[in-house]
Each structure stands twice: as structure tokens, then as C-alpha cells.
Design an enzyme around this catalytic site. Sequence first.
Site, mmCIF file in Angstrom:
data_model
loop_
_atom_site.group_PDB
_atom_site.id
_atom_site.type_symbol
_atom_site.label_atom_id
_atom_site.label_comp_id
_atom_site.label_asym_id
_atom_site.label_seq_id
_atom_site.Cartn_x
_atom_site.Cartn_y
_atom_site.Cartn_z
ATOM 1 N N SER A 29 -36.080 -39.576 -33.049
ATOM 2 C CA SER A 29 -36.208 -39.332 -31.609
ATOM 3 C C SER A 29 -35.069 -38.464 -31.077
ATOM 4 C CB SER A 29 -36.193 -40.682 -30.887
ATOM 5 O OG SER A 29 -36.219 -40.478 -29.506
ATOM 6 N N GLN A 104 -41.147 -43.275 -28.374
ATOM 7 C CA GLN A 104 -39.992 -44.159 -28.175
ATOM 8 C C GLN A 104 -39.938 -44.642 -26.728
ATOM 9 O OE1 GLN A 104 -35.629 -43.165 -27.678
ATOM 10 N NE2 GLN A 104 -35.563 -43.958 -29.762
ATOM 11 N N TYR A 170 -27.736 -48.968 -24.625
ATOM 12 C CA TYR A 170 -28.849 -49.038 -23.679
ATOM 13 C C TYR A 170 -29.168 -50.508 -23.369
ATOM 14 C CZ TYR A 170 -29.354 -44.109 -24.963
ATOM 15 O OH TYR A 170 -29.121 -42.776 -25.191
ATOM 16 N N CYS A 357 -31.247 -25.045 -30.857
ATOM 17 C CA CYS A 357 -30.487 -25.206 -32.094
ATOM 18 C C CYS A 357 -29.669 -23.950 -32.338
ATOM 19 C CB CYS A 357 -31.443 -25.451 -33.255
ATOM 20 S SG CYS A 357 -30.587 -25.450 -34.838
#
Length: 676
Positions: A29, A104, A170, A357
Site C-alpha cells: 500500500s 487498505q 495509526y 519516482c
Amino acid sequence: MNAPAKYPHLFAPLDLGFTTIKNRVLMGSMHTGLEDVADAGPRLAAYFVERVRGGVGMIITGGICPNREAGRGAVLATPEDAVMHAGITKAVHEADPDVKIVMQILHSGPLAGTPECVAPSAIKSRIGAFVPREMDEELIEKQIADFATCARLAKEAGYDGVEIIGSAGYLISAFLVEKTNQRNDRWGGSWENRMRFAVEVVRRVRATVGREFILIFRISAMDMLEGGLAWEEVLSLAKAIEAEGADIISTHFCWHEAFVPTIATMVPRAAFAQVTGRLRKHLRVPMITSNRINMPSVAEEVLARGDADLISMARPMLADPDLVKKALEGREDEINTCIGCNQACLDHTFTGQITSCLVNARACRETELNFPKVTKAERIAVVGAGPAGLAYATIAAERGHKVTLFDAADEIGGQFNLAKRIPGKEEFYETLRYFARMIEVHGIDLRLRTRVDAAMLKAAGFDRVILATGIEPRTPEIEGITHPKAISYIDAILGRKPVGKRVAIMGAGGIGFDVAELITHAGPSGALDIPTFAAEWGIDFTNHPRGGVTGVEKRVQTSGRDVTLLQRRTTSVGKSLGRTTGWTHRLSLQRRDVKMVNGVDYLRIDDAGLHALVNGEPMLFEVDTIIICAGQEPSRVLHDELVSQGVAATLIGGAFEAMELDAKRAIKQASELAAA
Ligand code: FAD
Ligand code: NAP
Ligand code: SF4
């Protein structure tokens, strides 16, 4: 296609009973920011489909919030929210029905970045924006119900499963750790109470989605937090989650507040997989490991050792969407390897920019940056085989142009040949290996040891000339700058001039920091092995104290040099370094006793050393060597010659603009120009 013999584990399918994952590589993720743009659906679909075609077995999406208090990102709480997701799952399954896509569910809790954020206790995280609201029973019940609703909607939208993130600081992990959970009701206090929320979320999600839907739980297997989770707690939680019906447990090595680098480039490859391996021995469900596993050979080794059942590669899938396919086809030398720099991925995420990237400017721009074949090939000269010239030449040749690539040096790479010598930057070799192979694959005419001048280019009559001639190091106008004590960073890095025991580094940008790293490391430069990395950052992999780090002494080996890093600005030294990696460089140098001085006004260099004013006060730095790292100027001699002879040429990379240049900008600019 049959799996190559060298990857017997990587390409073995994984049977989950009700469904099968076709190989052992999943894309982990990552929040890319695409989730939050206006045309999120089509852009995410294109981004995922490209990775599906590249051979990955399973994709885990970026985190989606189950409600508004869970974070500022995309929410899945209503059927209307689900429409975008249905488009994504349809595109992925049409591209390959055998690839799984798992959403997710991310509830950021105290890190949610919204004033409505909630947590077990009203404790503000060091990196959180707000003091979270302490939840009462009703609010806790609402969060659990929202997790379950979100999972149901994900199933209805066509996902093959959900991953619940229970790590990193989290919400779920905030319940687990005493530091963030100071309740004394049934949700806090004893370990059984602290893990109740995690277990309840998994139970309710499983009850809602039914048996035949992949349920992954991401656990903090080693959270790197002083006073974090003890090994017994990790084990107990994993067993409880397994008992509640999780199909897969994914191990995470992260708590965003922790002071241990876990994915930066200096982290040895697969450094944390051994922790997954230890946990795996106690569980029946398959386990995912992750962190700095960036090549198929590393993944195969981890699987063969029995450390994991599945390998999560997140950033490597940004760097090269075709990584798995290339391994399958025996083309590993064509893999564009993730170098762990974080410059265009995590640094972007944490500064609110869309992820991309450094080594692959197309990442997350699949709908807008493409390299179609040309109908009319041109003869193109590219002068300079640094990152900018390499990126331009390889893309132009891939498009069908006839490219000649010149460099005065005897190897390709430009300044990357300096960068790769810095301890912790060894991955830069991979980028050079990739480009060297691309030069062969695309039939580029490479001319090394060729210093190009205007007459040569004019005589050859190219259709197009690209100048990627890079930079010249800046030489500040200071009295005594030609004194033998003063040397350039290039001479220092290449070892062309000796560096003494007492050193002042003039300029504390990226290169100043890198040079300090190089000259303070003990022994020969080279990637840290796992024990040395663990000793330096205070991780005890064997005994696994709380968080893996509690009470562990840090042991650093140094060269014994006395080094001072100087800058003129009065801002804190190292402020301009990468958002997610700057702190690792600062800590690394502090541990090597490098002194950092700002507000320096350089006066002169003489036999005594470097004379300066520091915040107005005269000071003599009695040093043997002064290494000049004072930035760079564009190298435009050839350009000026060409202009004077009326030959058109396009500047890219450092030759175009040296100020604040880095390889990310050089490659992005070159890629966009080559696509145009
Ligand atoms: P260059 O890399 O400078 O390449 C220019 C090339 O042109 C050279 O190979 C040169 O030989 C050739 N050339 C020049 N004139 C001629 C001519 N007339 N004929 C033939 N050839 C010629 N960036 C990052 O993003 N992240 C990092 O972590 C990072 N670390 C670094 C660490 C160090 C120690 C250094 C020195 C740099 C680092 N950089 C980093 C910066 C990065 O390397 C540069 O931004 C990048 O190399 C610039 O690319 P370029 O292609 O424009 O120029
Ligand atoms: P830089 O980051 O611009 O730093 C140059 C340094 O020199 C600054 O500290 C600057 O600050 C000082 N300086 C500028 N002019 C000066 C002068 N006339 N006299 C004395 N000092 C002067 O450049 P760099 O360190 O050369 O790095 C080049 C590029 O490579 C950077 O843009 C960087 O992004 C990239 N890089 C990145 C990394 C990374 O890890 N991401 C690593 C290495 C390099 P003061 O004026 O305040 O002293
Ligand atoms: Fe890897 Fe750097 Fe690309 Fe991020 S930006 S994916 S760390 S190479």
C-alpha cells in the site's frame, strides 16, 4: 510461461482455500495522492493496470478512510463513494482476472491531520497536527462499525479483500501501546484491554464480509518505539487476529514517530524480514514481509529462508511496474531498481504532492506521460551521460529515434559515479546498471571518452542536439581559496587528494552532508550489513525488547576525524535535506561527532586554517583540509560555442539549471522532453 528455475518460491501460487494468489509478490500500500484528485478513478485504474500487466500477484491500494475523522484522504462510507472504486476493480480484473486487488482501510487516529481526529487518549503525537479527541464508548463503537461498513462497501465495489492497517501509530496501534493509550476502562490498562479494539475490528469486519473475502491485518511486528510493543504482545496479538479469521498477517516495521530509519536507502536490503520469520513459526496463516526488498533475488532468498510467504514491494513497483514480468522472463538486468531515496515518493506524500519516482518519472502519471513510437525517426546527439542525458537518450531511442550518446568520461553516470561512493548510497549502482542495459536494449550508439565540441556536432549534422553537460562545482571567491588545504568535493570523494584528520566542510547542502558521511565512516565504504546497521541504530533483533529498541545502546564506528560542517545561512544545518530522510543524515553525523555551525561568513584560508566570522564573532577553524561543497554552476561552454556557430541545441539537467538541481528534476525534465 513456466517459472524460471532460479525463482522456485517467488512464482509458486499461494492457495488461501477459497482463492489463489498467482505468485508471491504483491504491491504494498502507498498513498499516492491520486486518490484525492478530481479524475482519481481513471488515473488510479491506469496506475494499477500497468502493475497488473507487469506481473504482480496482488495489489494493495493506498489507504482509504472509513469515515471523516479517520483522515483527510478519500473516504469509503457510502454507496456513492464506492462508484470510483468499482471502476478501479473492474479495470484491474479485466486486465488480469487472476490478480487480486485488496483495499487498505486506513484510520489514522491521532495522525489523521484533521481537527476531528480521535484516539484512545487525548495525546498529541510528536508528528501529529492536532490533539485528538478521546473517544467514549459510543464513539469507539462508531469507529468499529465504520470499519465494517467500509469493508462491506469495498466488497460490493469488487475488491477481492481488505487490509486493515494496525500499525505505524495509526488508530489501532494507538490502542495497543501504553504511551498512546492511558485509559483505564475495558479499552486500556492491561494488554488484553489494549488489544481489544484491534481484535474487535477484525471480528466485526470478518462477520460483515463473510468467509470468502481476503482479510489482511497489518501488525507492527517491531515498531522501533521506545516503550513500544513487546515481543510477547506482538505474538499474542497476531494469534488473536488469526483466531478471528484473518487470512494473512502482514508485518510492518514502523511507527512514524520512531527515530530508526526503516526504508531509507542506508537500511540493508530485507533487514527486517527475520522478524517476520520469527513470528511465522508461531502462526498458521501466511505472512507478508516488507521493507527494502527491491530485487527478485532478494525476495526469493527471503522466501527460501522461510521468513515469509509473500513479499510486499511498494516503492519498487513505482520504480518499475514490470519488475515481476522481467524476473519471470529472465530480464532482471532490465529492472529499474528502487534506490530507496524517498525523494519523489514519500517526500511528496508528506508535502502534499502527488507521488512519483526519481528513477521513473512516469510513475503515477500513466495517463499523461507516455513514450509512443515515432513515425519519423530523427538522428539525435545527446551530450553528457549523467542522469539527464541517460534518461533522454534511452526514452528517445525507445521511441524509435537514432541516438548517439557522448560522454567525456570513461563510464556513464555523471555525478551518480560520485554519489554511489557515499556510504548508504550503494543502490545508485543499480540505476547505472539499468541505464547501461537500456543503452544496449535500445541500440544507442554510446561514445565514451569523447569530449564533444561544437565543430564535431556541426560536422555530424544531427537533426537534434541535446546538451546534458551537467555542472561545474562552484568555487567561492574567498582569499586563499587556491591554498593546498582547500580541495573540491570531487577530489575528496574520488580520493584524488588526501583528506586530513581535522576537516572543515564549506557548504552543508546534500553534497556537504554526503562528504561528511564519507569521511567519518570507518573502514572501506560499502553497504552496511544488518548487524552493523542494527548496532548503529540501536535495534536488538535477537532479544526484541519493547519496540525492538528500548534500552539498546547505539554503537557507531567512526574514522576518528574531527569534522565541522559549515553554512552561511542562519537556518538550522540540514534543513534543506529530504523531508523523510534529512533526520537520518543529521542523526548519523551527530553520532559521528560532526559539529554543525551556521551563520558563517568565510574570510580567508591560510596555513593556520579557515578564518571566518561566526554570527559576527571572529573564529579560526584550525583544520588540515577544507572541502569545498559550495553548490554548483551550469556547465555551458559547449552550449555557448554552439550558439556562436548558429547550431540549435536544447539544455537539460544541470546544464539547464544548476540551482536546487537533483537527479529527480534532471530525470523528470529529460523524460518529459523526450516524450514531447
Ligand atoms: P551530470 O550528472 O553532472 O552529468 C553530466 C555529464 O556530462 C558528465 O558525465 C560529463 O562527463 C558530461 N560532459 C560534460 N561536458 C561534456 C562534453 N563537452 N562532452 C562530453 N561529455 C560531457 N541527486 C539526487 O537526486 N539524490 C541524491 O541522493 C544525490 N546525491 C548526490 C551525491 C553526490 C556526492 C553528488 C555529487 C551528487 C548527488 N546528487 C543527488 C545530484 C545528482 O547526481 C545530479 O543532480 C545529477 O547527476 C545531475 O545530472 P545531469 O545529467 O544534469 O549532470
Ligand atoms: P546545495 O544543496 O545547493 O548546497 C550548496 C551549499 O553551499 C549550501 O550549504 C550553500 O548554503 C553553500 N553555498 C552556496 N554558495 C556558496 C558560496 N558562494 N560560498 C560558500 N558557500 C556557498 O548544493 P549541493 O550540496 O552542491 O548539492 C547539489 C544538488 O545535489 C543539490 O541540489 C541536492 O539536491 C542534490 N543532492 C541531493 C542529495 C540527497 O540526499 N537528496 C544528496 C546530495 C546532493 P549557504 O549559502 O547557506 O552556505
Ligand atoms: Fe524508490 Fe526513490 Fe523512486 Fe521512491 S523515488 S520509489 S525511493 S527510487
